[in-house]
Scaffold this motif. Structure first.
Motif: not given
Length: 472
Positions: A132-157
């Motif tokens: 499962l390992y790859r040595g070319d990865r540059k980041g080990t944490n994706v927290g700074s890329g997370l949002t709740l935008d897609a889960f807004s109650d306004t996105l109904t379509a």
């Protein structure tokens, strides 16, 4: 124990099954678990054994090889257009079936990495002795890329082209952001499935689609007889095509569900991430970066991005201001003729440097962020989009396919023609409605996935400009 709510959601999903064409529905549903549960189960050994075996087999025309699936994704996957979610659901389904064949374990399922619970790359993917390992990865944490935008109650379509649609929001945020922050193969659309983390990342994206539909409150997809679901998906010459109709239901039609089918309601702690990166997508307004140059409306300038966040000033004449205000006042239907809308940021001849190809970063693009200490709207109101290695690869692939070239060929390289990216500005201006409009300030806010981000030039933009239709 399954909750009453989740039981009812699953029952509704199963009720839809008789309405659909038959596609290998299991008598009982397989449950795709989170990675944290899966790693402690007997299936973990089956999974790693299958990955190791498939990587060692070099016949790219055979789905028993890992490279077969990498090539299928690089040549056939739709990104930035309709069926992004649906095509990848079929991709996971067929790959999961292949894992069972290779491992000899008929109960093996793909787990998902719920980075909304833990954004750190799971340890098993960081073990150099593991397949499962790859040595070319540059980041080990994706927290700074997370949002709740897609889960807004306004996105109904659901589908693109509809207002308040889910698919065009969940693709860039969090999907693209996770690809960019991990970097290495993951930051390239052409080769991203080389990294085993690809599969558990996409299983989570599929789970979020299931959760979005199950959340209800007006969220809906086109009915089964809608022309939206016509046509079929291709997964290479060795795999039978799948009709799109099955995607009108939930994943239960393909014989599986997830052990957690609820939408995220909060973001994980930002941990080591810096104030600029961790706050930029969590609702707080990032600090507006210092301006590096001026580019009057309609005038193109070169721009280079590195480890810093930067802004570009776009001064407006009185006539320019009137044109921009006019665009803000018009309806969407009256301003939809031009790609990106009547006012747009255009990045032409965009190229990755050697450092930029490695990924581990991206830039959020904002318009008119308030200055230090300035009050304003939530960060999402100013957001135009993002640019990183993954978005550049997608843009180049789409241009290559439009030009008749073979898709997926060296799309991750910096050589050859540059990419073109267009960000709509008009809607963001409507959201923030600036009282003064003597200039536009376009900010590129750097976001990293590592404690020690690399320094140096990552993206060279041959021509940055803000354009406005002459007819407005």
């Amino acid at each position: 124990m399954i909750s009453r709510r989740r039981f009812l959601q699953s029952s509704v999903s199963l009720a839809l099954v008789p309405l659909l064409p038959r596609v290998a529905l299991s008598a009982t549903l397989s449950i795709r678990p989170s990675w944290e549960v899966f790693r402690l189960s007997p299936s973990f050994v089956s999974f790693t054994t299958a990955v190791k075996t498939m990587k060692a087999y070099i016949n790219t025309a055979d789905p028993n090889s890992w490279a077969y699936w990498v090539n299928v994704h690089g040549q056939l996957c739709p990104h930035g257009k309709a069926y992004f979610l649906a095509w990848h659901r079929g991709f996971l389904y067929n790959f999961e079936n292949q894992l069972r064949l290779v491992s000899g374990d008929p109960t093996l399922v793909l787990p998902y990495w719920n980075y909304y619970d833990n954004p750190a790359l799971p340890y098993e993917f960081l073990d150099p002795t593991s397949p499962l390992y790859r040595g070319d990865r540059k980041g080990t944490n994706v927290g700074s890329g997370l949002t709740l935008d897609a889960f807004s109650d306004t996105l109904t379509a659901f589908q693109r082209g509809k207002p308040n649609a889910f698919e065009p929001v969940v693709e860039p945020r969090p999907h693209n952001n996770v690809h960019n922050l991990i970097g290495g193969a993951m930051s390239s659309i052409a080769i991203s499935p080389r990294d085993p983390i690809f599969w558990v990342h996409h299983a989570n994206i599929d789970r979020l689609w299931v959760a979005w539909l199950a959340a209800g409150d007006g969220r809906s997809q086109p009915p089964i007889n809608n022309s939206y679901w016509s046509g079929s998906f291709q997964y290479g010459s060795a795999i039978a095509s799948m009709r799109r109709t099955w995607t009108a239901s939930t994943s239960t039609y393909l014989g599986y569900q997830y052990d957690n089918q609820t939408l995220p309601t909060s973001l994980p702690p930002s941990g080591y991430l810096t104030r600029t990166t961790s706050s930029s997508l969590a609702g707080a307004i990032p600090v507006r970066p210092a301006s590096v140059q001026s580019a009057p409306l309609g005038v193109a300038r070169p721009l280079v991005l590195d480890e810093r966040s930067v802004s570009v000033d776009v001064p407006l004449t009185a006539q320019d201001t009137d044109r921009v205000r006019s665009a803000m006042l018009k309806t969407d239907s009256a301003t939809a003729a031009q790609e990106g809308g009547p006012v747009r940021v255009v990045l032409d001849d965009v190229r990755l440097t050697g450092l930029g190809e490695k990924g581990g970063y991206f830039y959020n693009v904002y318009v008119n962020l308030p200055g230090p200490g300035g009050a304003g709207n939530p960060a999402q109101a100013y957001l135009l989009g993002s640019v990183g290695a993954f978005e550049i690869g997608v843009a180049r692939m789409k241009a290559s396919m439009a030009g008749g070239s073979m898709p997926g060929m060296d799309m991750h390289a910096a050589h050859g023609s540059g990419a073109r990216l267009v960000f709509p500005v008009t809607d963001a201006l409507r959201r923030i409605w600036p009282t003064r409009l003597d200039r536009l300030v376009i900010s590129f806010v750097r976001v990293d996935g590592s404690r020690q981000p690399t320094r140096g030039q990552t993206i060279r933009i041959g021509a940055f400009s803000v354009e406005a239709d002459p007819s407005i």
